[in-house]
Structures are given as C-alpha cells and as structure tokens.
Design a protein around this motif. Structure first.
Motif, short mmCIF file in Angstrom:
data_model
loop_
_atom_site.label_atom_id
_atom_site.label_comp_id
_atom_site.label_asym_id
_atom_site.label_seq_id
_atom_site.Cartn_x
_atom_site.Cartn_y
_atom_site.Cartn_z
N VAL A 131 14.12 0.08 -5.12
CA VAL A 131 14.64 -2.18 -4.59
C VAL A 131 12.83 -2.06 -4.91
CG1 VAL A 131 15.40 -3.74 -3.68
CG2 VAL A 131 16.20 -1.78 -3.71
N SER A 132 12.24 -3.65 -5.55
CA SER A 132 10.82 -3.39 -5.34
C SER A 132 11.27 -5.47 -5.12
CB SER A 132 10.34 -3.50 -6.91
OG SER A 132 10.26 -3.65 -8.46
N GLY A 133 10.62 -6.04 -4.93
CA GLY A 133 9.69 -8.01 -4.83
C GLY A 133 9.40 -8.07 -3.43
N GLY A 134 8.35 -8.90 -3.31
CA GLY A 134 7.50 -9.26 -3.01
C GLY A 134 6.25 -8.44 -3.01
N GLY A 135 5.74 -7.73 -3.83
CA GLY A 135 4.95 -6.40 -3.87
C GLY A 135 4.99 -5.52 -3.58
N THR A 136 6.27 -5.19 -2.97
CA THR A 136 6.45 -4.15 -2.42
C THR A 136 7.72 -3.01 -2.69
OG1 THR A 136 6.43 -5.06 0.31
CG2 THR A 136 7.50 -2.49 -0.14
N THR A 137 7.74 -1.68 -2.96
CA THR A 137 8.67 -1.00 -3.72
C THR A 137 9.21 -0.14 -2.57
OG1 THR A 137 7.89 -1.24 -5.56
CG2 THR A 137 8.94 0.20 -5.39
N LEU A 138 10.79 0.21 -2.88
CA LEU A 138 11.70 1.16 -1.43
C LEU A 138 12.04 1.87 -2.61
CD1 LEU A 138 12.81 -1.85 0.89
CD2 LEU A 138 10.81 -0.79 1.01
#
Lengths: 241, 407
Positions: free
Chosen positions: B110-117
């Motif tokens: 999952v990625s969003g807001g500049g972060t990837t998990l």
C-alpha cells in the motif's frame, strides 16, 4: 498388700527353638522385699541382662510368673507393659541415655509426659522435675544440657528421671560402669541414700566395690541363681527363716 | 501421651535438624506451589481465550465453507465456499439479525501520502462489518452496499495504517495505491487493537467485489467468500438464525441440510473447542504437579526412615520410660504430617505469590482457582500421612531392648 516387691516363680526365658535354643533363664525363683537394695552379679551370658529386662517389663518370660507389687505382669500386652514401666519402674542405664538436646529438667520430665493416670499439667511436671533434681543435689543445674554436665552429674539426672514418677523399684544397669571411681562412689552413695529412704533398688554390676553398697548380693550363672546372700555372708533364706 | 504433647515432641524432633527439615519440606513446597500456579496458568489461559472470542462481537455466527466434503473443487463441481450472492441472500432473507459481513483477505503493498507499506492485509468486506464486529468509524464513512454493487475503488483505513501513511493529515479524500490499483480513501476506523491474532488497526478495508475483481482469480475460486459473520439480534434469536441459515444455504447450494457443505460456528462452540484444548493442557499440568508432590512425599519418607534409624536409642529410651507403640507411632507420624503441612502452607503462599507475579509482570495471564488452595493443602496432608505411616510404624515396632542397645 504384700510386702514383696518382686516375686518370680519358675521364671524361664528361651531364645530360639530346637537345637539352636538358648536357655537364658532356667526356673529362676526370686523374691525381693520392699525397700531392699539388691545387687545382681554374674559373668556375661549368665542371664542377668535377661533377668533385668523381664523385671523391667521390657521383655516377657517364656514361662513362669512374675508378680510385681502383687500384680502378675508376666503376660501383659505391650501397651500394658509400657504403662507398668511408666508407673512402677525407674531405669538407670550405664550410658545415662539422656536426650542431648534437652535440659536436665526436660529429661527428668519425660516419664511424667507418658504418664496415663494422675495426669499432671505442664507446670506440675516441671515443678516435680525441679524437686526431684534438687533431691539428687542438682538444684542448680536444671537448665543445663547433658553435654554441659560431668558424667557423675549426668547419671544423677538419669537417677532423677528414674525417680520422677515415684516408682516401686529402681533398676540400675551398671550405673557406675562409665564413671571414674570418685564419681562412681558418689552415685553409689546417692543410691544408698535412696535405699535408706525406702526405695527398692535392683542393680546389675560387675564391680564388687559397687556391690558392697547393696545389702544383698545375688550371683547368676548359666541362667540359674547360684548364690543369694546378705552382704556379710549371711544367707537370705536363713535370715527369713 | 496426649495429642498436644506428642505434637510438641514431634515439633522438637523437627527442629533438631532444621536444614534437613527445610530441605525435606522443599519437595512438598514445590509440589504444592506447582499445583496452584499451574491451575492458575491454565485457568488464566482459558479466560484469555474466552475473552478473545467474546471480543469478536456479540451473538456472532460464523459461516465457513466445509472442506471436508470433496475439498477444493468438490461438491457441486465448482470451488467450495459462499458466493457474494449467498451473503446478499442472507442479508435479505434471514430474520432476527443485525447484519452480515463477509471477509476475504489478500496481502498487498500500500502506498500513499509519500509512504509505502509492504505486506498489508487488504480485507474485502461488506457494509455490515462495523456493526457485526462492533468496529466503529472514526472519520468519514464505511463501505456501503452501493460500493460493493458498483465495485467502487474506495478504501477505509485501519487506525495505524492511516497514521503511518498520512500522519496528522486527514486521509479522507486522499488517493492511495493498493498493489497497482488506485483507491480513494473514504474513511478511517477507530483504534481496536489486536483481537486473537488479528491486528485490526493494521488492515485496509475495500469492497469485497473489488477484491474479487482485482486481486483474486475466479478460476481458482477467488470469488468465493471463505468467511462470513452473521450477527444475531440477541442470544434468544441465535437458534432461529442458525436454523434459517442452514435451510437457506442448503437450498441455495442444493445439498442435504444434514450434511451441508458449510459450517456454522458460534462463539460458544469455539469456546467449547478451545476449552477442551485447555482442559487437556490443564490435565497435563495437574499431572506434572501431582508427580512433583509425589516426589516430595518420597523425600519425606526417606528422611523419616533416616530419622527413625538415627533416633533408635531415643525411641528405646522413650519406650522404657513408658511410651506405648502408638505414642511412638503418633510422634513420627506427626513429624511427617507437620513437615508436609508446613511445606503445604509455604507452597500455598509461594503458589499464590507466584501466580500474582506472573500476572503483574505481564508475561502470562493467571487466574487463581480458589479450590486449588484447599485441594493442595489436603493433598499435602495426605502425602504426609501416606508417606509418614511406614516409617512411624517401623519406629513403633522397635523392640525397646534392641533399641536401647543400639549405638
């Protein structure tokens, strides 16, 4: 009540059976009056230990009767024998047999704790123990442990223990055997004193000097009484005649 | 000799050799403490499991495909499981329910807001989930039936996922990528924490129809629901809900209701299953504790036998002074029982303290079983009597003449 303290008739003790049977006592007839001081002598194997064990109600005869203070105790149960020992017999052993962790007073109290008639309270037991210890000259040693006492003193504690329940007889088994002659002499004097106060004393000994303190000396050999004389060579039977 | 005086003599006997008495007691102490701690641990585990299962939500029925009949691809020729239509049918036809929720999970980046998990659980579900699982929305809204019907690419974030992706910003209205597909965030869930092995806050919720379409292959049975929750209105309607579910699903799957291709499980039935597991566990622990108590008892017997031998002369003397066999027997029996009871007492204190400590340190949940205290105590006394009897009887049967002669 009879004046006889101990009366045995045809007292026989046999260990083992058949070929291996050992006749420790052969038809022993013995009468001891109240207040007598009797020394029993004889070589080892003569049956004197067996006789003492039966008189002390630690053992039962194979046959024959043993009347102690008018009561035939020769075939009583273990429990009843324990009761007789407690009430009527005071033991004095060669090796004192004091319990090492207990004070003199506590050792003297022991027979009182096993008493089943005339049950005393803890306080009464303690007071009796103190009184008896005073009577044997140890009033200032009541809280000492056996290890803090000399041999002679330890034997005095043992005699006090034997006296605690006011028994009919004191049975002393080589009471001076572990003591030096001076202490031994003191113990014999104490026993002589008790005798004068009316206590019946039966003592086993090897030591002629100790036996001198008794008023009557019995010699055993091979399970039989071979001589029974008053101290000073007068025959008991002649005296009673 | 009176009981009180014999007890005193027994106590004096024990204090003769304090170190030995304490070491002997240690066996019983450990045994008794073990009984109490182990019962507390197993009942704590039981309570923990019950709590977790209850935390699933109230009056829940879980519907799962049965793999026992034919397994994958068995049954009607198609893959086993519940279809999305089954879920809808349940929602419309079964009465006395609060809601239905289906769950199907996949793992995606999952990625969003500049972060990837990496490795985030993506849960495809239906609109009923918040109600069925008592799981509330913190911000925005949850998935609707329409989202599922139209396969809208919308997502609701678990609490910690939202935190990690958007920190203090509001995630609602933001775009995220799940795998290679873009979603619009429509809501954030409240914090719920870990229930069982499931970390609710670390998950992302999307319409189950979208999950089928994007992430699983229908050819492999990917459009089948592996787990559905039905929440009954109350405990009273549970039985009715269960029978309606059986009838409905049997009809839809065209199977005999007596041998269905699905399983219905309730919290109670799960608790029962779990309880039977913990019971086995508890029995095992109880046996271990019993064995250690037994070993403690053997230790007592051993020491009592040594003590009788060492004190043979004392026994002979006591007999000469008027102790009856039963006086001697009682003295030594009381020594053994005193040892075991004192051991029992210390063991109880240690057991209770130990259980509390486990709880306080937080390594293990324990719940003291009140009955275990008298139980352990009685067991300790029984051990003392049982293992003290033989040495005491041996002492009582000593011949006083022999005993006095012994050095």
């Amino acid at each position: 009540m009879t004046r006889l303290s101990i009366e045995t008739t045809e007292l026989t003790k046999v260990y083992g059976t058949g070929e291996a049977a050992v006749h420790a006592l052969r038809s022993v007839a013995l009468q001891i009056q109240r207040g007598e001081f009797v020394a029993v002598m004889g070589p080892s194997g003569s049956g004197k230990s067996t006789l003492m064990n039966i008189i002390g109600c630690l053992d039962r005869p194979t046959s024959g009767s043993y009347v102690l203070d008018g009561e035939d105790v020769s075939q009583l149960s273990k429990d009843m024998l324990a009761d007789v020992r407690n009430r009527q017999i005071g033991f004095v052993f060669q090796s004192y047999n004091l319990l090492p962790r207990m004070s003199a007073a506590k050792n003297v109290m022991l027979p009182l704790l096993y008493s089943r008639n005339g049950h005393l309270s803890d306080r009464e037991c303690y007071e009796r123990a103190i009184a008896v210890l005073e009577s044997v000259g140890l009033g200032d040693r009541v809280h000492h442990r056996p290890s803090e006492l000399s041999g002679g003193q330890q034997q005095r504690v043992a005699i006090a223990r034997a006296l605690a329940n006011y028994p009919s007889i004191i049975l002393a088994d080589e009471p001076t055997g572990n003591l030096d002659s001076a202490s031994g002499e003191e113990i014999m004097e104490l026993l002589g004193q008790l005798h004068k106060q009316g206590t019946t004393i039966v003592m086993v000994t090897h030591d002629f000097k100790s036996a001198e303190h008794a008023e009557r000396i019995i010699h055993l050999l091979d399970g039989r009484i071979v001589s029974d004389e008053l101290n000073g060579a007068e025959s008991v039977r002649e005296k009673s005649r | 000799m009176s009981f009180g005086r014999t007890l005193k003599v027994a106590w004096e006997g024990l204090t003769l050799n304090k170190v030995r008495s304490v070491l002997t007691m240690l066996g019983v102490i450990i045994g008794v403490a073990a009984v109490i701690v182990m019962l507390a641990v197993s009942s704590g585990a039981e309570a923990e499991i019950a709590d977790q299962i209850n935390a699933l939500g109230p009056n829940l029925v879980m519907v799962m495909p049965s793999f026992s009949r034919g397994g994958l691809g068995g049954g009607q020729g198609g893959p086993p499981g519940l279809s999305y239509d089954d879920i809808e049918a349940i929602a419309h036809d079964v009465t006395g329910i609060n809601g239905v929720a289906a769950e199907q999970t996949t793992i995606q980046t999952v990625s969003g807001g500049g972060t990837t998990l990496e490795s985030i659980s993506i849960v495809g579900t239906t609109a009923g989930l918040p109600e069925v699982r008592e799981y509330a929305v913190a911000e925005g809204r949850f998935l609707s039936e329409e989202d599922n019907a139209r396969t809208n690419r919308v997502a609701v974030l678990g609490y910690s996922v939202a935190q990690e992706l958007f920190a203090d910003q509001s995630p609602v209205g933001q775009k995220i990528k799940i795998g290679s597909t873009q979603f619009t965030v429509i809501g954030v869930m409240k914090e719920k924490g870990v229930v069982g092995t499931t970390d609710y806050d670390g998950r992302v919720y999307i319409p189950i129809t979208v999950l089928f379409k994007k992430y699983t292959s229908s050819r492999l049975g990917g459009d089948k629901v592996r787990l559905a929750y039905v929440s009954a209105e109350s405990k009273d309607t549970m039985d009715s809900v269960m029978s309606q579910l059986t009838t409905l699903l049997s009809q839809r799957h065209d199977v005999d209701p007596a041998a269905p291709d699905f399983n219905l499980m309730t919290q109670d039935s799960i608790i029962d299953t779990a309880a039977s597991t913990t019971e086995t566990f508890r029995d095992l622990l109880a046996w271990v504790a019993a064995v250690s108590l037994l070993v403690g008892g053997i230790g007592i017997m051993n020491i009592m036998l040594v003590s009788v031998t060492e004190r043979t002369r004392e026994i002979g003397l006591r007999q000469a002074l008027g102790a009856r066999p039963r006086d001697v027997q009682l003295q030594f029996l009381l020594e053994a029982v005193t040892l075991s009871l004192a051991g029992g007492l210390v063991g109880v204190l240690l057991g209770v303290g130990g259980s509390r400590l486990f709880n306080a340190v937080g390594s293990m949940r324990t719940e003291l079983v009140p009955a275990s205290i008298p139980l352990a105590f009685v067991a300790a006394a029984a051990v003392g009597i049982f293992f003290g009897y033989y040495p005491a009887t041996k002492a009582a049967q000593l011949d006083p003449i022999e005993a006095l002669r012994r050095e």
